[in-house]
Design a protein around this motif. Structure first.
Motif, PDB file in Angstrom:
ATOM      1  N   THR A   1       0.835  -1.204   0.000  1.00  0.00           N
ATOM      2  CA  THR A   1       0.000   0.000   0.000  1.00  0.00           C
ATOM      3  C   THR A   1       0.865   1.247   0.000  1.00  0.00           C
ATOM      4  OG1 THR A   1      -1.708  -1.173   1.236  1.00  0.00           O
ATOM      5  CG2 THR A   1      -1.832   1.228   1.215  1.00  0.00           C
ATOM      6  N   ARG A   2       0.567   2.152  -0.920  1.00  0.00           N
ATOM      7  CA  ARG A   2       1.340   3.384  -1.029  1.00  0.00           C
ATOM      8  C   ARG A   2       0.889   4.366   0.051  1.00  0.00           C
ATOM      9  NH1 ARG A   2      -0.296   1.844  -6.351  1.00  0.00           N
ATOM     10  NH2 ARG A   2       1.501   1.041  -7.529  1.00  0.00           N
ATOM     11  N   THR A   3       1.849   4.875   0.789  1.00  0.00           N
ATOM     12  CA  THR A   3       1.562   5.770   1.905  1.00  0.00           C
ATOM     13  C   THR A   3       2.755   6.703   2.076  1.00  0.00           C
ATOM     14  OG1 THR A   3       0.600   5.741   4.155  1.00  0.00           O
ATOM     15  CG2 THR A   3       2.565   4.402   3.799  1.00  0.00           C
ATOM     16  N   PRO A   4       2.624   7.846   2.752  1.00  0.00           N
ATOM     17  CA  PRO A   4       1.418   8.476   3.283  1.00  0.00           C
ATOM     18  C   PRO A   4       0.552   9.032   2.156  1.00  0.00           C
ATOM     19  CG  PRO A   4       3.297   9.926   3.559  1.00  0.00           C
ATOM     20  CD  PRO A   4       3.842   8.633   3.037  1.00  0.00           C
ATOM     21  N   ALA A   5      -0.757   9.059   2.419  1.00  0.00           N
ATOM     22  CA  ALA A   5      -1.702   9.460   1.383  1.00  0.00           C
ATOM     23  C   ALA A   5      -2.616  10.567   1.899  1.00  0.00           C
ATOM     24  CB  ALA A   5      -2.520   8.249   0.938  1.00  0.00           C
TER      25      ALA A   5
END
Length: 610
Positions: free
Chosen positions: A193-197
């Motif tokens: 999961t790509r983060t920070p979002a």
């Protein structure tokens, strides 16, 4: 960015915790193999001679011309001034339980080359078959500079660490290495999961009389959307590439709140901010800091040409953490390094009234102090924010499809030329929108200036371009490919540049007939989907392969599956990744779903990997 293949540029504050059921208690981390932190490179400082290093003979020793940084021995590659290749290698093992790995080394590059644009002599760094970093005569510097590369993706592997120096037929470049280290540690487990979002950027900036120097304050609110805790964030200070690290930095950050700032990394383009407490999934944080921006002389995407200032990639932005860890790639002047998630920006620019400030998003103006104007720009669902500042002449039109096109020209562009480019831009916005989905932002700014060595450059809602049709159409095409359909521009530049050049051909009525017939590979390592690490080491091939061959892949795919299927494919592909991030695997899967023809051999023949 626009590049024609015929013109290739050889070339401590408060932490905001989300209210909705957020908790600072973290779930137990998944079990994994134990890790004992270690440095896994043998004879890292070369003081024990050649063991366990391999490669070209004579590379390790004591050299009067290139002395060691520490001790008496180092490694010295090239520096001959004639065609030669020198290597240095060692097999290294990264333990499986250690999911954080950092390669560091000290490098001194000395050269007799005088060019500021052509990489004649190169040094590549590989782990296994993957090029993880590259340097050239363009990276020359006084004394040793420490280089840092995140190689966490190689955890659990035994791979060959290889330095390869290649020198051309004239004018020496010396690559001196010392104190190589590969440190492994347990690190933070990663999640895809790509983060920070969900970032919200708020900036208040004020300029001097010229619009070249800006000071103010920035706050960034963000959310950890990953199941893995967020212990820190990184700010990318991209335009510090244009300074001298660590002494002269065009982008300065100070008085950090909401976390503890570390030291500048990656040639001063990355700043780690350790958060007061880890953020669990769904929790939010805010960091704030003072910021100053000093635009350097030179007609560049971040540069000042006379009274005109071009201010791209100047705002400190959040780096992305995904399954590969933190993306802290180096800046590339040959293409783009930028990997940004969709965010919102509210930017207030206080500037002299005589200085216009076209910017990303939509703007309103109000009187400021004596002789000054306050411009407030709002840009929602965009990847980044850019603006220009200077005495531009503005005209506007609305395309048939309802897109407001604002054209800003410098004094070297005639009114008739600007009018022609404005018509071209309006038509292009409608054409691109019909093929890939309607433009969602309402307006776009076209900044015309003929001194751009790079042809043009794209930002959300604002593009820089020479006053000719092809770069104008190309840069506007980037509003979709990279802007709306995002990608990791450093890892796979083809996903935005190749697709945008294909979009440019479609708008210009170019069919690309037989274009693949002109393809001639320079080596077996050359691929459509290579990263900027590769292209920075082979800069003269970047435009040819990524742009020209890259769009030919799509022309060939259209001929294979049919025009109607290709049109549907691209529209559906854009819609399914709208405001998201796409990968090569994503596109290949979308293409295969659009046809009954097995595309496996097509991808192999066209060297599309991933």
């Amino acid at each position: 960015m626009f590049r024609s293949a015929l013109r290739s540029i050889a070339a401590g504050g408060a932490l905001a915790i989300a209210a909705a059921g957020a908790t600072a208690v973290l779930a137990a981390a998944p079990a994994h193999a134990a890790c004992t932190p270690a440095q896994v490179v043998g004879n890292a400082g070369f003081e024990s001679g050649t063991t366990p290093w391999g490669g070209s003979s004579g590379v390790i020793g004591t050299f009067a011309a290139q002395p060691a940084r520490t001790g008496t021995r180092n490694a010295f590659l090239n520096g001959v001034g004639s065609t030669n290749t020198r290597t240095l290698s060692q097999s290294v093992t990264l333990p499986a339980g250690c999911n954080s790995a950092t390669l560091t080394f000290w490098l001194h590059i000395d050269t007799a080359e005088t060019t500021t644009s052509t990489a004649y002599d190169t040094l590549s760094v590989q782990l296994g078959s993957t090029t993880v970093a590259s340097y050239s005569n363009l990276n020359k510097a006084a004394g040793y500079q420490q280089r840092t590369v995140n190689v966490s993706a190689f955890a659990g592997q035994t791979v060959n660490l290889l330095f390869t120096g290649v020198e051309d037929s004239s004018l020496q470049t010396s690559f001196a290495l010392d104190d190589v280290a590969l440190n492994v540690a347990e690190g933070t487990p990663t999640s895809p999961t790509r983060t920070p979002a969900n970032a919200n950027y708020t900036l208040n900036l004020s300029s001097d009389a010229t619009g070249a120097n800006w000071t103010g304050h920035e706050t960034v609110a963000f959310t950890n959307v990953s199941s893995v805790a967020l212990n820190e964030v990184y700010l990318r200070l991209w335009d510090n590439y244009h300074g001298t690290c660590p002494s002269v930095q065009p982008i300065q950050v100070g008085n950090v709140t909401g976390g503890t700032a570390g030291s500048l990394e990656v040639n001063c383009t990355a700043l780690k901010i350790t958060l007061p407490a880890p953020l669990a999934q769904g929790q939010s944080g805010t960091v704030g800091f003072d910021v100053s921006i000093a635009v350097p002389d030179g007609s560049d995407r971040f540069g000042r040409d006379g009274s005109y200032n071009f201010i791209g990639n100047a705002i400190p932005v959040l780096a992305v953490r995904d399954g590969a860890g933190w993306h802290l790639d180096p800046y590339t002047n040959n293409g783009e390094s930028f990997y940004q998630l969709i965010s919102n920006y509210s930017v207030t620019l206080d500037h002299p009234t005589s200085v216009l400030t076209p910017a990303s998003g939509t703007s309103t103006e109000a009187p400021g102090g004596s002789g000054r104007t306050v411009t407030t720009a709002t840009a929602s669902n965009v990847r980044e924010f850019a603006w220009v500042a200077g005495p531009f002449v503005k005209t506007s039109t609305t395309s048939s499809g309802g897109v407001l096109v604002n054209t800003y020209r410098t004094s070297g562009i005639t009114a008739s030329t600007a009018s022609s480019m404005q018509s071209t831009a309006a038509s292009a916005m409608d054409g691109h929108g019909s093929r890939f989905g309607a433009y969602p932002y309402g307006e776009v700014d076209l900044v015309l200036h003929n001194n751009f060595w790079f042809g043009g450059m794209e930002y959300p809602g604002i593009v820089l371009s020479q006053a000719t049709a092809t770069p104008v159409i190309h840069e506007l095409g980037h509003q979709w490919f990279y802007g709306i359909v995002g990608d990791d521009e450093y890892t796979v530049p083809w996903l935005d540049e190749g697709f945008t050049d294909y979009a440019t051909d479609l708008q210009r009525g170019v069919t690309g007939t037989n274009c693949w017939n002109s393809v001639s590979w320079q080596s077996s390592a050359e691929k459509i989907t290579n990263s900027m690490a590769y292209w920075d080491a082979h800069s003269s091939r970047y435009g040819t392969v990524v742009y020209t061959y890259g769009k030919c892949v799509l022309h060939d795919l259209r001929r294979l599956i049919g025009t109607s299927a290709m049109q549907t494919l691209l529209l559906n592909y854009a819609q399914s990744h709208w405001y998201g991030i796409s990968t090569v695997a994503d596109f290949k899967a979308a293409a295969q779903a659009a046809t009954t023809t097995d595309l496996t051999s097509f991808w192999t023949a066209h060297r599309v990997e991933g």
